[in-house]
Design an enzyme around this catalytic site. Structure first.
Site, PDB file in Angstrom:
ATOM      1  CB  SER A 450      -0.868   0.018   1.255  1.00  0.00           C
ATOM      2  OG  SER A 450      -1.602  -1.178   1.332  1.00  0.00           O
ATOM      3  CB  CYS A 643      -5.330  -0.143   5.804  1.00  0.00           C
ATOM      4  SG  CYS A 643      -3.923  -0.771   4.858  1.00  0.00           S
ATOM      5  CG  ASP A 688      -5.226  -1.385   1.053  1.00  0.00           C
ATOM      6  OD1 ASP A 688      -5.175  -2.380   0.315  1.00  0.00           O
ATOM      7  OD2 ASP A 688      -4.279  -0.596   1.193  1.00  0.00           O
ATOM      8  CD1 TRP A 690      -1.017  -7.935   4.327  1.00  0.00           C
ATOM      9  CD2 TRP A 690      -1.836  -5.948   3.712  1.00  0.00           C
ATOM     10  NE1 TRP A 690      -0.351  -6.965   5.028  1.00  0.00           N
ATOM     11  CE2 TRP A 690      -0.836  -5.742   4.676  1.00  0.00           C
ATOM     12  CE3 TRP A 690      -2.499  -4.834   3.193  1.00  0.00           C
ATOM     13  CZ2 TRP A 690      -0.486  -4.458   5.147  1.00  0.00           C
ATOM     14  CZ3 TRP A 690      -2.138  -3.575   3.650  1.00  0.00           C
ATOM     15  CH2 TRP A 690      -1.140  -3.396   4.610  1.00  0.00           C
TER      16      TRP A 690
HETATM   17  P1  FAD Z   1       6.876 -14.353   1.318  1.00  0.00           P
HETATM   18  O1  FAD Z   1       8.106 -15.063   0.960  1.00  0.00           O
HETATM   19  O2  FAD Z   1       5.893 -14.099   0.256  1.00  0.00           O
HETATM   20  O3  FAD Z   1       6.164 -15.129   2.505  1.00  0.00           O
HETATM   21  C1  FAD Z   1       4.919 -14.662   2.991  1.00  0.00           C
HETATM   22  C2  FAD Z   1       4.226 -15.746   3.816  1.00  0.00           C
HETATM   23  O4  FAD Z   1       3.925 -16.872   2.999  1.00  0.00           O
HETATM   24  C3  FAD Z   1       5.060 -16.314   4.941  1.00  0.00           C
HETATM   25  O5  FAD Z   1       4.979 -15.544   6.101  1.00  0.00           O
HETATM   26  C4  FAD Z   1       4.420 -17.677   5.124  1.00  0.00           C
HETATM   27  O6  FAD Z   1       3.257 -17.554   5.896  1.00  0.00           O
HETATM   28  C5  FAD Z   1       4.047 -18.065   3.730  1.00  0.00           C
HETATM   29  N1  FAD Z   1       5.126 -18.900   3.149  1.00  0.00           N
HETATM   30  C6  FAD Z   1       6.068 -18.508   2.248  1.00  0.00           C
HETATM   31  N2  FAD Z   1       6.880 -19.525   1.951  1.00  0.00           N
HETATM   32  C7  FAD Z   1       6.454 -20.585   2.679  1.00  0.00           C
HETATM   33  C8  FAD Z   1       6.876 -21.945   2.794  1.00  0.00           C
HETATM   34  N3  FAD Z   1       7.919 -22.424   2.114  1.00  0.00           N
HETATM   35  N4  FAD Z   1       6.192 -22.760   3.609  1.00  0.00           N
HETATM   36  C9  FAD Z   1       5.124 -22.300   4.305  1.00  0.00           C
HETATM   37  N5  FAD Z   1       4.687 -21.028   4.249  1.00  0.00           N
HETATM   38  C10 FAD Z   1       5.331 -20.187   3.439  1.00  0.00           C
HETATM   39  N6  FAD Z   1       2.940  -5.671   3.507  1.00  0.00           N
HETATM   40  C11 FAD Z   1       3.536  -4.656   4.159  1.00  0.00           C
HETATM   41  O7  FAD Z   1       4.484  -4.875   4.912  1.00  0.00           O
HETATM   42  N7  FAD Z   1       3.134  -3.346   3.974  1.00  0.00           N
HETATM   43  C12 FAD Z   1       2.096  -3.025   3.171  1.00  0.00           C
HETATM   44  O8  FAD Z   1       1.750  -1.852   3.028  1.00  0.00           O
HETATM   45  C13 FAD Z   1       1.435  -4.092   2.458  1.00  0.00           C
HETATM   46  N8  FAD Z   1       0.402  -3.832   1.628  1.00  0.00           N
HETATM   47  C14 FAD Z   1      -0.203  -4.861   0.970  1.00  0.00           C
HETATM   48  C15 FAD Z   1      -1.266  -4.578   0.117  1.00  0.00           C
HETATM   49  C16 FAD Z   1      -1.896  -5.594  -0.577  1.00  0.00           C
HETATM   50  C17 FAD Z   1      -3.038  -5.289  -1.506  1.00  0.00           C
HETATM   51  C18 FAD Z   1      -1.436  -6.933  -0.411  1.00  0.00           C
HETATM   52  C19 FAD Z   1      -2.086  -8.060  -1.155  1.00  0.00           C
HETATM   53  C20 FAD Z   1      -0.398  -7.218   0.440  1.00  0.00           C
HETATM   54  C21 FAD Z   1       0.237  -6.187   1.137  1.00  0.00           C
HETATM   55  N9  FAD Z   1       1.313  -6.462   1.982  1.00  0.00           N
HETATM   56  C22 FAD Z   1       1.907  -5.428   2.652  1.00  0.00           C
HETATM   57  C23 FAD Z   1       1.894  -7.833   2.109  1.00  0.00           C
HETATM   58  C24 FAD Z   1       3.030  -7.992   1.091  1.00  0.00           C
HETATM   59  O9  FAD Z   1       2.506  -7.992  -0.224  1.00  0.00           O
HETATM   60  C25 FAD Z   1       3.826  -9.301   1.234  1.00  0.00           C
HETATM   61  O10 FAD Z   1       2.931 -10.376   1.296  1.00  0.00           O
HETATM   62  C26 FAD Z   1       4.705  -9.338   2.466  1.00  0.00           C
HETATM   63  O11 FAD Z   1       5.595  -8.250   2.450  1.00  0.00           O
HETATM   64  C27 FAD Z   1       5.529 -10.635   2.523  1.00  0.00           C
HETATM   65  O12 FAD Z   1       6.281 -10.765   1.348  1.00  0.00           O
HETATM   66  P2  FAD Z   1       7.636 -11.596   1.323  1.00  0.00           P
HETATM   67  O13 FAD Z   1       7.963 -11.877  -0.103  1.00  0.00           O
HETATM   68  O14 FAD Z   1       8.672 -10.968   2.159  1.00  0.00           O
HETATM   69  O15 FAD Z   1       7.211 -12.972   2.031  1.00  0.00           O
END
Ligand code: FAD
Length: 690
Positions: A450, A643, A688, A690
């Protein structure tokens, strides 16, 4: 009155626009994405291909088309898996297709010996995914017109449906439910049950697996299909090139499309073509030692990107180096990581999901979700290629036994390389064709954030607020680290003076392919949302955003403070913010003071710190305490925004609000809930989450 030249021009422009809209640009060959879509998985409607479903099936000799409505890639992945399974188990001629590449008035031409499958995710507040909007509006329309105009237009149509939803949202699996109803209304014949997967309960994958077997049985019976011994048949061939090396200029080393490769990158920048944005600024927002939250600003002035307050920024991550190494190593590909591969689709309807020629290293680093959760079905597929019989037996067991799989794999957050290491006990998995991974592992997905800046205040600099994903997993030696946020963390470290940052033991290819991201760049695009401030700044607003849920509200406040400074009449603005401790994770603590100075009495920040005192206090408690004030503001037509965490917070805020309305207006809670529902429907209540 006479038309002057300007009027005529305006009329002409509207006319041309209307023609373009109704012909989808076909008349003059405008395609949505003029640069092609390297990450696309279907041929329909592309490059002059037919948008007619029946025609496409006929021309490509298929009897099963699987449409996906996907936002984060899961629905698309399930569609591919159904396609593969249909082919390998039943000899169905399957193809996967993006909904947005077809016209659905041709559904009535699909003959009765074929089947159409829909794998549809529901997004946010019961909305279709971006690629399903047109289809959804069409099929759900009041007076749908199919091409042949029959009384029971879809009387011949066999279909299968599976939905991906989240029960913590109000409109659980609305897409599949509504589409299923609409198809039935037009006489279509559903095969098997309309399945529903629930991300909220964390059972998506198991729901899918439990749904598909009875569906296949019903389909086999209906279409007279005989099941056969499933054998792996590759959809892609990957062949080492005799002539190209890692130094050849036409080899993709992680460049995301042809323009990126050739250094001629230009807009439009979108979900198929990210902008490699310079990071203008980045810093840490928490003072806690064990947790991190990043404030990152990207500069979009060198692009034609624009955004509006309330939009999302999509960040295209890169996998951590150690994970890339681990993956290549367990497959015995370490020495071959820079081998150049030409990649071909063996099926004309399949499209290679990344640009080629390329290398193993680039595929794994930039294009595959190698760290994501592992699919049980995929393990069963890989069992056939195990290095020995004992390992094969173990893989088969993991693939077949839901509880065992959960205990051994899911609980520990293992990724695919982790599983292969664990089960292989040091043996390399050299028998698995690499195509199985290309087909069986999701494309690396952009992550959404966001936007936490106002487009009025900083139109060319987009900021995001991202908490770094890091979890201690019981029984696992190392912690689990999220892909995108740790990559962003490394970028922030580099920008702040660390030449080769290591975050939690991980390093990243920060310079990007051929050092193209040097000078600290990150690939991004903007996703437009419906999360919007009222157009009239004098309207009151109530914002509820604990943790990083405060991100869009920082943007809202930035905007209103600027409007107040410019002398505009700004409406009352309440912000409910919550975090653990006022001294550790109080985001933008000093900025609120500045906004207060600009807005005076018009702004009030109400905080809830869950670990400062003996009692845990959350934003919903504070909201309850302010019942009278909140009700008054709502009576004055205040907009209310929520949010952040969808699973608990947003749901509780929803019910607290209904209770507030009930107690303040002397009505039943049921009536209060109805009012909240109506507020959502009229956009007075926006989420908003997630
Ligand atoms: P990822 O690697 O994608 O992991 C995320 C989660 O997936 C893990 O915590 C776990 O639960 C699961 N996972 C991943 N791999 C495994 C595995 N091997 N086994 C089991 N479980 C697993 N985030 C913010 O910090 N700020 C924001 O403003 C924000 N806004 C958003 C707005 C929208 C519309 C959406 C959809 C999401 C938003 N998010 C926000 C969340 C953000 O998009 C990400 O999902 C978040 O930052 C995690 O991403 P990552 O790639 O670091 O983690």
């Amino acid at each position: 009155a006479e038309l002057d030249t300007l009027d005529i021009v305006v009329v002409l422009v509207i006319l041309l626009g209307t023609v373009a809209y109704f012909t989808k640009g076909k008349l003059w060959g405008v395609s949505k994405n003029p640069y092609g879509d390297p990450l696309q998985n279907t041929s329909g409607g592309k490059d002059g291909a037919s948008r007619n479903i029946a025609e496409t099936l006929e021309e490509s000799n298929k009897n099963c088309i699987i449409f996906y409505g996907s936002q984060t890639g899961t629905a698309e992945d399930y569609a591919s898996r159904l396609a593969k399974e249909g082919k390998s188990r039943f000899g169905l001629e399957t193809m996967v297709a993006d909904l947005e590449n077809f016209d659905f008035d041709s559904l009535d031409c699909v003959p009765g010996d074929k089947v159409v499958m829909f794998v549809l995710a529901t997004y946010g507040e019961g909305e279709p995914t971006d690629n399903a909007v047109e289809f959804f509006n069409f099929i759900n329309g009041e007076d749908v017109q199919f091409s042949q105009g029959a009384d029971v237009p879809l009387g011949n149509l066999n279909y299968v449906g599976f939905g991906l939803g989240n029960n913590t949202y109000e409109h659980y699996n609305l897409m599949i439910r509504a589409v299923d109803k609409a198809l039935q209304r037009h006489g279509a014949i559903r095969i098997g049950a309309a399945g529903e997967g629930d991300d909220g309960a964390g059972t998506m994958e198991e729901d899918f697996l439990a749904w598909k077997d009875p569906m296949w049985a019903a389909l086999a019976e209906k279409m007279g299909l005989a099941e056969r011994e499933a054998v792996y048949e590759p959809i892609f061939s990957l062949t080492p090139s005799d002539t190209l090396t890692v130094d050849s200029t036409e080899v993709y080393l992680g460049e995301l499309n042809k323009m990126h490769l050739e250094g001629t990158s230009k807009g439009p920048y979108n979900a198929h073509n990210p902008f490699i944005a310079p990071i203008a600024e980045s810093h840490e927002l928490f003072t806690a030692k064990d947790r991190n939250c990043l404030h990152i600003e990207v500069d979009i002035s060198g692009s034609n990107l624009s955004y509006q307050t309330g939009d999302h920024l999509a960040v295209w991550p890169t996998n951590a180096g150690a994970e890339v190494d681990r993956f290549l190593s367990v497959l015995g590909l370490t020495e071959k990581r820079n081998t150049v591969l030409t990649v071909k689709a063996l099926d004309p309807t399949a499209k290679v999901p990344f640009p080629a020629p390329t290398t193993y290293d680039a595929i794994v680093r930039y294009h595959m979700e190698i760290c994501g959760p592992v699919s049980r079905q995929f393990l069963a597929t890989l069992a056939a290629f195990a290095p020995d019989e004992a390992i094969k037996a173990e893989m088969t067991k993991l693939g077949g036994d839901k509880d065992y799989f959960h205990e051994k794999i899911i609980k520990h957050h293992l990724n695919i390389a982790g599983v292969l290491e664990l089960v292989g006990k040091g043996k390399k998995w050299t028998n698995i064709p690499f195509s199985a991974f290309v087909e069986g592992i999701n494309k690396l997905q952009p992550r959404y954030y966001s936007i936490s800046s106002s487009s009025l205040v900083q139109p060319k600099k987009i900021s995001i607020t991202a908490v770094v994903e890091s979890q201690i997993i019981p029984g696992r030696a190392d912690a689990f680290h999220g892909v995108a946020t740790n990559y962003l963390f490394a970028l922030k470290q580099k920008q702040n003076g660390d030449p080769s940052p290591t975050v939690f033991g991980q390093t990243y290819e920060i310079m990007g392919p051929r050092n193209k991201y040097d000078g600290i760049h990150v690939p991004v695009h903007v996703r437009h949302s419906n999360f919007r401030l009222p157009s009239d700044p004098s309207k009151p607003i109530i914002c509820i955003g604990p943790g990083t849920g405060v991100a869009p509200f920082r943007a809202f406040l930035q905007e209103r403070a600027k409007q107040a400074t410019d002398g505009e009449n700004v409406g009352e603005t309440l912000l409910f913010f919550g975090c653990r401790k006022s001294t550790e994770d109080f985001l933008y603590k000093d900025e609120w003071v500045e906004y207060k100075q600009a807005m005076g009495d018009k702004f009030e920040l109400i905080t809830a710190f869950s670990r400062d005192g003996p009692k845990k206090v959350y934003v919903q408690h504070r909201l309850q305490e302010r019942a009278e004030q909140v009700n008054k503001l709502l009576e004055a037509k205040a907009y209310i925004y929520v949010c952040g965490d969808a699973a608990n917070m947003a749901r509780e805020v929803n019910s607290v609000l209904a209770q507030i309305l009930a107690s303040q207006r002397n009505i039943s809670v049921a009536k209060g809930e109805e009012i909240v529902k109506n507020m959502r429907a009229s956009n007075q209540y926006q989420e908003d989450v997630w």
